[in-house]
Design an enzyme around this catalytic site. Structure first.
Site, PDB file in Angstrom:
ATOM      1  N   ARG A  52       0.729  -1.313  -0.012  1.00 46.95           N
ATOM      2  CA  ARG A  52      -0.160   0.017  -0.054  1.00 46.95           C
ATOM      3  C   ARG A  52       0.908   1.267   0.162  1.00 46.95           C
ATOM      4  NH1 ARG A  52      -2.970  -0.498   4.468  1.00 46.95           N
ATOM      5  NH2 ARG A  52      -1.873   0.852   5.512  1.00 46.95           N
ATOM      6  N   TYR A 104     -11.974  20.656 -14.540  1.00 47.89           N
ATOM      7  CA  TYR A 104     -12.538  19.206 -14.902  1.00 47.89           C
ATOM      8  C   TYR A 104     -13.949  18.997 -13.875  1.00 47.89           C
ATOM      9  CZ  TYR A 104     -13.231  14.355 -14.694  1.00 47.89           C
ATOM     10  OH  TYR A 104     -13.640  13.028 -14.621  1.00 47.89           O
ATOM     11  N   ASP A 177      -2.876  21.297 -12.235  1.00 48.70           N
ATOM     12  CA  ASP A 177      -3.245  20.334 -13.085  1.00 48.70           C
ATOM     13  C   ASP A 177      -2.786  20.403 -14.498  1.00 48.70           C
ATOM     14  OD1 ASP A 177      -4.637  18.499 -14.589  1.00 48.70           O
ATOM     15  OD2 ASP A 177      -6.501  18.706 -13.693  1.00 48.70           O
ATOM     16  N   LYS A 202      -5.154   9.789 -19.030  1.00 47.19           N
ATOM     17  CA  LYS A 202      -4.948  10.522 -20.267  1.00 47.19           C
ATOM     18  C   LYS A 202      -3.595  10.350 -21.145  1.00 47.19           C
ATOM     19  CE  LYS A 202      -9.093  12.002 -18.728  1.00 47.19           C
ATOM     20  NZ  LYS A 202      -8.940  11.553 -17.186  1.00 47.19           N
TER      21      LYS A 202
END
Length: 385
Positions: A52, A104, A177, A202
């Site tokens: 993790r 977004y 971003d 993306k």
């Protein structure tokens, strides 16, 4: 592992020069193990404890992105949303944050919904207007400024260097971003950003076969430590196979983004003159608001994303999308296939996106074929085909 090369194209294509010491393989392996054996002295001398927080499959894509962004460290997340929200979850209730008016849509809904219910004081601002950012900042109270540039789907451009200076003067961090620009075209850390986020679903992956997100820090400071703790404690990590696919995609990043940027520029120029197109939104066009800033902070192109506003309104735009043959009617962006989407239908009534807008993600097909396909679809949508 050979000595690391210095030019970014070589860093990405060569996976940091990886060579397997035992076999000579040039492709890094997948490590699916979730746990690691202790040493006889009860320690973890090899540096691995539990997947993790740590996985060898993460190492090469994370280090590659760190090198490309000129940062200090990178974390891989299960999605772009997981990466973005981790930054906000590292803040304290009552902190003031600035976010763009255009961003977004899913993340906009989160920051103005769950983030405010948790206690953050979220304020929207036109980040393309430096004076508006200056007026909205609250020195000593604003802890984070979040910008997206170019911003989906109107491709609004924010001056990263100017906003970074304002944010730091007010005692705030700047997070960017940079999903659409990618490190091929813009490196926000070099312009003053503290954190760079990518929806790696993306362009970084580029093949529409994983969901992933990344954060890269300019420094390993206290705030970065809090973000790492959020990821480890909440478990928003990438799977081993997805991390392997991400590093696979990174190897072709520069070739893909440069081709897509050139193709998008060609399409934007041609569509500007199309009789059925009211407006083309693309930072590479000289008449586009923000073109000058984009030219300063984007090197080698303006990205593979553009939007068109169709004459005839909402129904004409929807009809155009229904008549394409090469473009795929699907959400997402940045893959090798070209996608077309009526964004207002996705984002709903609170969206700032006009109903006549179609978002275009340019893939690797022939730009001539892509234009011809749009041309016939625009004609059919208005009964002219």
């Amino acid at each position: 592992m050979t000595d690391r090369p210095h030019r970014p194209e070589t860093i990405a294509a060569g996976a940091l020069g990886f060579e397997d010491a035992a076999s000579g393989a040039v492709i890094p392996p997948i490590h699916p193990s979730t746990t690691y054996v202790r040493d006889p002295d009860n320690g973890y001398g090899r540096g691995r404890v539990y997947a993790r927080a740590d996985n060898p499959t993460f190492d090469i894509p994370a280090r590659t992105i760190t090198e490309l962004e000129k940062g200090a460290d990178t974390l891989l997340f299960a999605s772009g949303m997981a990466a973005a929200t981790a930054v906000f979850q590292a803040l304290d209730p009552g902190d003031h944050v600035l976010v763009p008016d255009v961003m977004y849509w899913a993340f906009r809904n989160w920051v103005h919904g769950p983030a405010t219910r948790w206690g953050l004081k979220v304020e929207g601002v036109d980040t393309s207007d430096t004076d508006a950012v200056r007026a909205a900042l609250r020195p000593g109270q604003t802890r984070l400024v979040w910008v997206e540039t170019p911003a989906n789907p109107l491709w609004t451009v924010t001056d990263i260097a100017a906003v970074a200076e304002l944010a730091h003067e007010a005692g705030a961090w700047l997070a960017v971003d940079s999903t659409v620009a990618t490190p091929v075209l813009t490196r926000p850390i070099e312009l003053g950003a503290d954190i760079v986020m990518h929806s790696a679903t993306k362009y970084l992956n580029g093949h529409s076969d994983i969901v992933a997100g990344t954060l890269t820090a300019a420094r390993k400071d206290e705030f970065w430590g809090r973000i790492k703790a959020v990821q480890t404690q909440q478990g928003g990590i990438l799977g081993s196979f997805e991390a392997w696919l991400l590093q696979r995609g990174l190897r072709t990043l520069f070739a893909r983004v440069r081709w897509q940027s050139a193709a998008a520029m060609s399409l934007a120029e041609r569509l500007t003159a199309h009789p059925r197109v009211a407006e083309v939104l693309y930072p590479g066009l000289p008449g586009f608001h923000g073109h000058g800033i984009a030219s300063r902070q984007m090197t080698g192109g303006y990205g593979g994303m553009l939007s068109i506003r169709v004459k005839g309104g909402t129904q004409a735009a929807i009809d155009t999308a229904a008549h394409v043959g090469i473009w795929r009617r699907a959400t997402s962006l940045g893959g090798v296939e070209s996608l077309i989407e009526h964004r207002a239908s996705i984002e709903g009534p609170t969206s700032p996106v006009p109903g006549d807008l179609l978002r275009l993600s340019v893939g690797l097909e022939s730009p001539e074929d892509l234009y011809d396909d749009l041309d016939q679809a625009l004609g059919q949508s208005l009964g002219l085909g």
